[in-house]
Write a protein that holds these residues in place. Structure first.
Motif, PDB file in Angstrom:
ATOM      1  N   LYS A 196      23.042 -10.518 -17.106  1.00 45.82           N
ATOM      2  CA  LYS A 196      23.841  -9.490 -16.838  1.00 45.82           C
ATOM      3  C   LYS A 196      25.297 -10.167 -17.039  1.00 45.82           C
ATOM      4  O   LYS A 196      26.004  -9.424 -17.675  1.00 45.82           O
ATOM      5  CB  LYS A 196      23.984  -9.175 -15.381  1.00 45.82           C
ATOM      6  CG  LYS A 196      24.968  -8.056 -14.942  1.00 45.82           C
ATOM      7  CD  LYS A 196      24.667  -7.782 -13.407  1.00 45.82           C
ATOM      8  CE  LYS A 196      25.817  -6.665 -13.154  1.00 45.82           C
ATOM      9  NZ  LYS A 196      25.698  -6.427 -11.527  1.00 45.82           N
ATOM     10  N   SER A 197      25.398 -11.232 -16.570  1.00 50.10           N
ATOM     11  CA  SER A 197      26.845 -11.845 -17.040  1.00 50.10           C
ATOM     12  C   SER A 197      26.974 -12.130 -18.494  1.00 50.10           C
ATOM     13  O   SER A 197      28.112 -11.949 -19.140  1.00 50.10           O
ATOM     14  CB  SER A 197      27.110 -13.542 -16.381  1.00 50.10           C
ATOM     15  OG  SER A 197      26.871 -13.297 -15.004  1.00 50.10           O
ATOM     16  N   ASN A 228      18.115 -12.956 -14.179  1.00 50.07           N
ATOM     17  CA  ASN A 228      18.714 -11.717 -14.317  1.00 50.07           C
ATOM     18  C   ASN A 228      20.407 -11.308 -14.124  1.00 50.07           C
ATOM     19  O   ASN A 228      20.766 -10.856 -14.996  1.00 50.07           O
ATOM     20  CB  ASN A 228      17.956 -10.514 -13.646  1.00 50.07           C
ATOM     21  CG  ASN A 228      16.753 -10.337 -14.427  1.00 50.07           C
ATOM     22  OD1 ASN A 228      16.252 -10.232 -15.470  1.00 50.07           O
ATOM     23  ND2 ASN A 228      15.804  -9.717 -13.433  1.00 50.07           N
ATOM     24  N   GLU A 229      20.566 -12.552 -13.322  1.00 53.24           N
ATOM     25  CA  GLU A 229      22.179 -12.370 -13.152  1.00 53.24           C
ATOM     26  C   GLU A 229      22.835 -13.118 -14.137  1.00 53.24           C
ATOM     27  O   GLU A 229      23.907 -12.867 -14.731  1.00 53.24           O
ATOM     28  CB  GLU A 229      22.500 -13.310 -11.905  1.00 53.24           C
ATOM     29  CG  GLU A 229      22.112 -12.192 -10.550  1.00 53.24           C
ATOM     30  CD  GLU A 229      23.139 -11.252 -10.285  1.00 53.24           C
ATOM     31  OE1 GLU A 229      23.984 -11.081 -11.031  1.00 53.24           O
ATOM     32  OE2 GLU A 229      22.964 -10.493  -9.395  1.00 53.24           O
ATOM     33  N   SER A 284      30.097 -13.313  -7.651  1.00 55.35           N
ATOM     34  CA  SER A 284      29.400 -12.222  -8.097  1.00 55.35           C
ATOM     35  C   SER A 284      29.485 -12.233  -9.866  1.00 55.35           C
ATOM     36  O   SER A 284      30.369 -12.871 -10.118  1.00 55.35           O
ATOM     37  CB  SER A 284      30.105 -10.713  -8.002  1.00 55.35           C
ATOM     38  OG  SER A 284      31.244 -10.406  -8.303  1.00 55.35           O
ATOM     39  N   SER A 285      28.379 -11.563 -10.411  1.00 53.03           N
ATOM     40  CA  SER A 285      28.651 -11.726 -11.865  1.00 53.03           C
ATOM     41  C   SER A 285      29.518 -10.945 -12.553  1.00 53.03           C
ATOM     42  O   SER A 285      30.061 -11.650 -13.687  1.00 53.03           O
ATOM     43  CB  SER A 285      27.100 -10.968 -12.314  1.00 53.03           C
ATOM     44  OG  SER A 285      26.918  -9.689 -11.706  1.00 53.03           O
ATOM     45  N   MET A 299      15.564 -13.445 -10.106  1.00 53.74           N
ATOM     46  CA  MET A 299      16.988 -12.884  -9.752  1.00 53.74           C
ATOM     47  C   MET A 299      18.106 -13.735 -10.315  1.00 53.74           C
ATOM     48  O   MET A 299      18.891 -12.932 -10.885  1.00 53.74           O
ATOM     49  CB  MET A 299      16.975 -12.860  -8.310  1.00 53.74           C
ATOM     50  CG  MET A 299      18.339 -12.270  -7.603  1.00 53.74           C
ATOM     51  SD  MET A 299      18.554 -12.806  -5.975  1.00 53.74           S
ATOM     52  CE  MET A 299      18.628 -14.356  -5.737  1.00 53.74           C
ATOM     53  N   HIS A 300      17.934 -14.917 -10.434  1.00 50.69           N
ATOM     54  CA  HIS A 300      18.870 -15.741 -10.905  1.00 50.69           C
ATOM     55  C   HIS A 300      19.152 -15.769 -12.496  1.00 50.69           C
ATOM     56  O   HIS A 300      20.381 -15.569 -12.939  1.00 50.69           O
ATOM     57  CB  HIS A 300      18.741 -17.221 -10.727  1.00 50.69           C
ATOM     58  CG  HIS A 300      19.176 -17.517  -8.895  1.00 50.69           C
ATOM     59  ND1 HIS A 300      20.314 -17.564  -8.566  1.00 50.69           N
ATOM     60  CD2 HIS A 300      18.062 -17.726  -8.087  1.00 50.69           C
ATOM     61  CE1 HIS A 300      20.220 -17.814  -7.050  1.00 50.69           C
ATOM     62  NE2 HIS A 300      19.089 -17.850  -7.047  1.00 50.69           N
ATOM     63  N   SER A 360      16.674  -6.268 -14.312  1.00 53.92           N
ATOM     64  CA  SER A 360      17.991  -6.508 -13.921  1.00 53.92           C
ATOM     65  C   SER A 360      18.138  -6.727 -12.535  1.00 53.92           C
ATOM     66  O   SER A 360      17.057  -6.542 -12.053  1.00 53.92           O
ATOM     67  CB  SER A 360      18.764  -5.016 -14.230  1.00 53.92           C
ATOM     68  OG  SER A 360      18.271  -3.921 -13.639  1.00 53.92           O
ATOM     69  N   PRO A 361      19.347  -7.379 -12.168  1.00 50.03           N
ATOM     70  CA  PRO A 361      19.163  -7.790 -10.684  1.00 50.03           C
ATOM     71  C   PRO A 361      19.203  -6.294  -9.855  1.00 50.03           C
ATOM     72  O   PRO A 361      19.801  -5.358 -10.035  1.00 50.03           O
ATOM     73  CB  PRO A 361      20.708  -8.209 -10.536  1.00 50.03           C
ATOM     74  CG  PRO A 361      21.292  -8.637 -11.873  1.00 50.03           C
ATOM     75  CD  PRO A 361      20.273  -7.607 -12.890  1.00 50.03           C
TER      76      PRO A 361
END
Length: 434
Positions: free
Chosen positions: A101-102, A97-98, A21-22, A94-95, A143-144
């Protein structure tokens, strides 16, 4: 603690056994996560690679593939063509945006964090650029999320792309490694976006920033050919994807010049004598590295190391050849198109003098004559790199098609029917004409 300690090793795996998980990705992991996004973008770029040439009538059938209607592949909303590109784009998004986020949870002053943020913003813009130029309006995801997001208007997607690129510019630096996103890569994509959206002034401005960035146009056939060879040191490349893999190789040449004669595409027959014919210049340096008339079914632009196949240049590691994204030629041709005939002839002369043994441009041209020249040079320069259909769409020059029958709605791909069935036509309205 055991979970956190295991993150880095899992990120090294191509297919990790357990998802991370991020929230559990720390700053030490960000560099590897950024590398993973570069790997993901290699796959996305290759999966989209041939669209522009296929639909732009640059290709005919190769030994391993047969087709009769250049444009028929995207006629139906149920076709796998549009569905594949849609899903590839949104999975990659999706990747990205992850990653963002991280990075937003990490130390903002850390160099690795800045590179991660800049990379994420740049690639989100790059993904949306590939989607909007095909589909027009698409869902905007910043964002995810697994939520159903309605399709946004095309102008809103372009607005997001510009915004993301300006954000990327804040975190990236001037190019030191062409295999990493840089300010110059951002400016090249911004120039493209401005050209598509009619902002010619800024298209010229950003193109000039790249032209003044220390890159150099080669002026020999060997210079041109070497850009597509593994381990090259070309000064023309603004941004490429390194494609250095130990498995799951991405071999672009397999689609048009495979050693086992199973490749899909060959040069369209009408182009075999016309594409590099003398016109406003003679002795085109791009001719011999792209096409050998003694081997008419093979496009040799991406050398695969095969013997006795008309290869122009050796390539010791064809499976690791760079995946070209932007180069200096982009900036010159964007600038010229945005300038138009009056000022653009000077830009074209500078560019063409590096691509021909001799150039003979007239003192003036009509706007249509000049646009013909720019589109012709784009096709010579970027043949087999997936550009032609997009140039025709951007300029509205469907008269350049050989088989066009007035189906102008095909310039916007259909929203995949499977996606509409999942969420409903009120959320995903179909593009007109389908």
């Amino acid at each position: 603690m055991l979970l956190l300690a295991g993150c880095a090793s899992q990120l090294d795996e191509i297919r990790p056994k357990h998802a991370i998980s991020s929230e559990n990705v720390n700053e030490a992991d960000l560099g590897k996560l950024t590398n993973g996004i570069l790997n993901r973008m290699e796959s996305l770029t290759v999966s989209f690679w041939s669209d522009g040439d296929y639909l732009g009538e640059n290709f005919t059938s190769g030994p391993g593939f047969d087709y009769t209607d250049y444009h028929g592949e995207i006629v139906s909303p149920s076709s796998s063509w549009a569905k594949s590109r849609w899903q590839t784009g949104f999975v990659a998004l999706m990747h990205v945006n992850e990653l963002l986020k991280s990075a937003n949870s990490a130390n903002p002053d850390n160099a690795t964090t800045k590179q991660a943020k800049g990379t994420a913003y740049f690639f989100r813009a790059y993904i949306y650029y590939n989607l909007v130029t095909r589909f027009g309006g698409v869902p905007i995801l910043e964002s995810p999320s697994m939520a159903v997001v309605p399709i946004s208007k095309e102008e809103d997607v372009w607005r997001l792309i510009k915004s993301d690129l300006l954000e990327a510019e804040k975190y990236l630096e001037s190019v030191t490694n062409v295999y990493r996103p840089s300010d110059e890569a951002v400016w090249t994509l911004l120039a493209k976006v401005c050209l598509w959206t009619g902002d010619k002034e800024n298209a010229i401005r950003y193109a000039d920033m790249v032209i003044d960035g220390g890159f150099t146009l080669g002026n020999t056939s060997n210079d041109y050919a070497s850009m597509f060879v593994s381990g090259n040191s070309s000064k023309e490349i603004v941004f490429a994807l390194a494609n250095r893999r130990s498995s799951n190789f991405l071999r672009i040449f397999e689609r048009m010049n495979d050693t086992d004669a199973s490749f899909n595409y060959s040069m369209a027959e009408e182009l075999r004598t016309s594409l590099f014919a003398d016109s406003y210049g003679s002795g085109d340096i791009r001719k011999d590295p792209t096409y050998n008339p003694a081997f008419p079914v093979r496009i040799i632009k991406f050398p695969n190391g095969g013997q006795d196949m008309g290869q122009f240049i050796a390539n010791d590691e064809p499976s690791s050849s760079p995946i070209m994204v932007f180069r200096l030629a982009d900036a010159y041709l964007i600038k010229a198109e945005a300038q138009g005939a009056s000022a653009g002839l000077v830009t074209m002369k500078t560019f063409m003098e590096s691509r021909y043994d001799s150039v003979n441009l007239p003192a003036s041209m009509t706007e249509k004559e000049f646009q013909d020249l720019v589109l012709d040079e784009n096709n010579r320069e970027f043949y087999a790199e997936g550009r032609r259909w997009f140039d025709i769409k951007r300029t509205g020059r469907t008269d350049l098609y050989k088989t066009w029958d007035g189906r102008d709605h095909l310039l916007y791909w259909p929203i995949p029917q499977d996606e509409i069935d999942l969420v409903g036509k009120d959320v995903y309205p179909q593009n007109p004409g389908y």
